[in-house]
Design a protein around this motif. Structure first.
Motif, short mmCIF file in Angstrom:
data_model
loop_
_atom_site.label_atom_id
_atom_site.label_comp_id
_atom_site.label_asym_id
_atom_site.label_seq_id
_atom_site.Cartn_x
_atom_site.Cartn_y
_atom_site.Cartn_z
N MET A 54 -12.62 16.93 -6.05
CA MET A 54 -13.81 16.47 -5.33
C MET A 54 -14.83 17.57 -5.09
N GLY A 55 -14.37 18.79 -5.00
CA GLY A 55 -15.25 19.89 -4.60
C GLY A 55 -15.28 20.01 -3.09
N ALA A 56 -15.63 21.18 -2.62
CA ALA A 56 -15.57 21.47 -1.18
C ALA A 56 -16.45 20.55 -0.34
N ASP A 57 -17.67 20.29 -0.79
CA ASP A 57 -18.60 19.49 0.02
C ASP A 57 -18.11 18.05 0.19
N GLN A 58 -17.69 17.44 -0.90
CA GLN A 58 -17.23 16.05 -0.82
C GLN A 58 -15.90 15.96 -0.07
N TYR A 59 -15.04 16.94 -0.24
CA TYR A 59 -13.78 16.91 0.49
C TYR A 59 -14.06 17.02 1.99
N GLU A 60 -15.01 17.86 2.36
CA GLU A 60 -15.37 18.01 3.78
C GLU A 60 -15.97 16.70 4.30
N GLU A 61 -16.75 16.02 3.46
CA GLU A 61 -17.29 14.71 3.85
C GLU A 61 -16.15 13.73 4.14
N PHE A 62 -15.14 13.73 3.27
CA PHE A 62 -13.96 12.90 3.51
C PHE A 62 -13.31 13.26 4.84
N ARG A 63 -13.15 14.54 5.10
CA ARG A 63 -12.51 14.98 6.34
C ARG A 63 -13.32 14.57 7.58
N THR A 64 -14.63 14.56 7.48
CA THR A 64 -15.44 14.16 8.63
C THR A 64 -15.33 12.67 8.92
N SER A 65 -14.78 11.91 7.94
CA SER A 65 -14.58 10.48 8.17
C SER A 65 -13.32 10.24 9.01
N LYS A 66 -12.68 11.32 9.42
CA LYS A 66 -11.51 11.28 10.31
C LYS A 66 -10.30 10.56 9.71
N PRO A 67 -9.87 10.98 8.51
CA PRO A 67 -8.62 10.41 8.01
C PRO A 67 -7.49 10.80 8.96
N ARG A 68 -6.57 9.87 9.20
CA ARG A 68 -5.55 10.11 10.21
C ARG A 68 -4.20 10.52 9.65
N THR A 69 -3.91 10.15 8.43
CA THR A 69 -2.55 10.37 7.92
C THR A 69 -2.56 10.83 6.47
N LEU A 70 -1.41 11.28 6.03
CA LEU A 70 -1.23 11.61 4.62
C LEU A 70 -1.46 10.37 3.77
N SER A 71 -1.14 9.23 4.32
CA SER A 71 -1.38 7.97 3.61
C SER A 71 -2.86 7.80 3.27
N ASP A 72 -3.75 8.19 4.18
CA ASP A 72 -5.19 8.11 3.92
C ASP A 72 -5.56 8.99 2.72
N ALA A 73 -5.05 10.20 2.69
CA ALA A 73 -5.34 11.10 1.57
C ALA A 73 -4.74 10.57 0.28
N THR A 74 -3.55 10.02 0.35
CA THR A 74 -2.90 9.47 -0.85
C THR A 74 -3.70 8.29 -1.39
N LYS A 75 -4.19 7.44 -0.50
CA LYS A 75 -5.01 6.30 -0.95
C LYS A 75 -6.30 6.77 -1.59
N LEU A 76 -6.91 7.83 -1.04
CA LEU A 76 -8.10 8.39 -1.67
C LEU A 76 -7.74 8.92 -3.05
N TRP A 77 -6.62 9.64 -3.16
CA TRP A 77 -6.20 10.15 -4.47
C TRP A 77 -6.00 9.01 -5.46
N GLU A 78 -5.37 7.94 -5.02
CA GLU A 78 -5.15 6.79 -5.90
C GLU A 78 -6.48 6.19 -6.35
N SER A 79 -7.49 6.20 -5.47
CA SER A 79 -8.83 5.73 -5.85
C SER A 79 -9.46 6.65 -6.88
N VAL A 80 -9.30 7.96 -6.70
CA VAL A 80 -9.82 8.94 -7.65
C VAL A 80 -9.15 8.72 -9.02
N ALA A 81 -7.83 8.60 -9.00
CA ALA A 81 -7.08 8.43 -10.25
C ALA A 81 -7.48 7.15 -10.97
#
Length: 91
Positions: A54-81
């Motif tokens: 994603m690059g640093a800026d977009q990853y930081e944007e994701f983090r500011t959306s307040k993901p709560r769990t590893l599941s949130d990150a995994t779902k984002l990864w599945e969307s990327v894939a």
């Protein structure tokens, strides 16, 4: 994104849009990912892989959306894939 659209993006070097939780991110196709992404995925380091793809800026944007769990990150990864035609996250 359809497989055909992902293949076209890969052939032309275009980035692909990734929709997740109301946001749209842009990522390169897997052929343009740094090899370190595959090394990180091999040891199941999803966060590191997301940062590189994603690059640093977009990853930081994701983090500011307040993901709560590893599941949130995994779902984002599945969307990327899925959007990029990479397949599943190996889970």
């Amino acid at each position: 994104m359809t497989k055909a659209r992902a293949a076209k993006a890969e052939a032309t070097g275009e980035s692909v849009p990734v929709e997740y939780d109301g946001a749209v991110y842009t990522v390169p196709t897997p052929m343009d990912w740094p090899l370190d992404v595959l090394d990180l995925l091999e040891v199941n380091k999803i966060i590191g892989a997301l940062k590189l793809v994603m690059g640093a800026d977009q990853y930081e944007e994701f983090r500011t959306s307040k993901p709560r769990t590893l599941s949130d990150a995994t779902k984002l990864w599945e969307s990327v894939a899925a959007a990029s035609g990479f397949g599943n996250a190996g889970n």
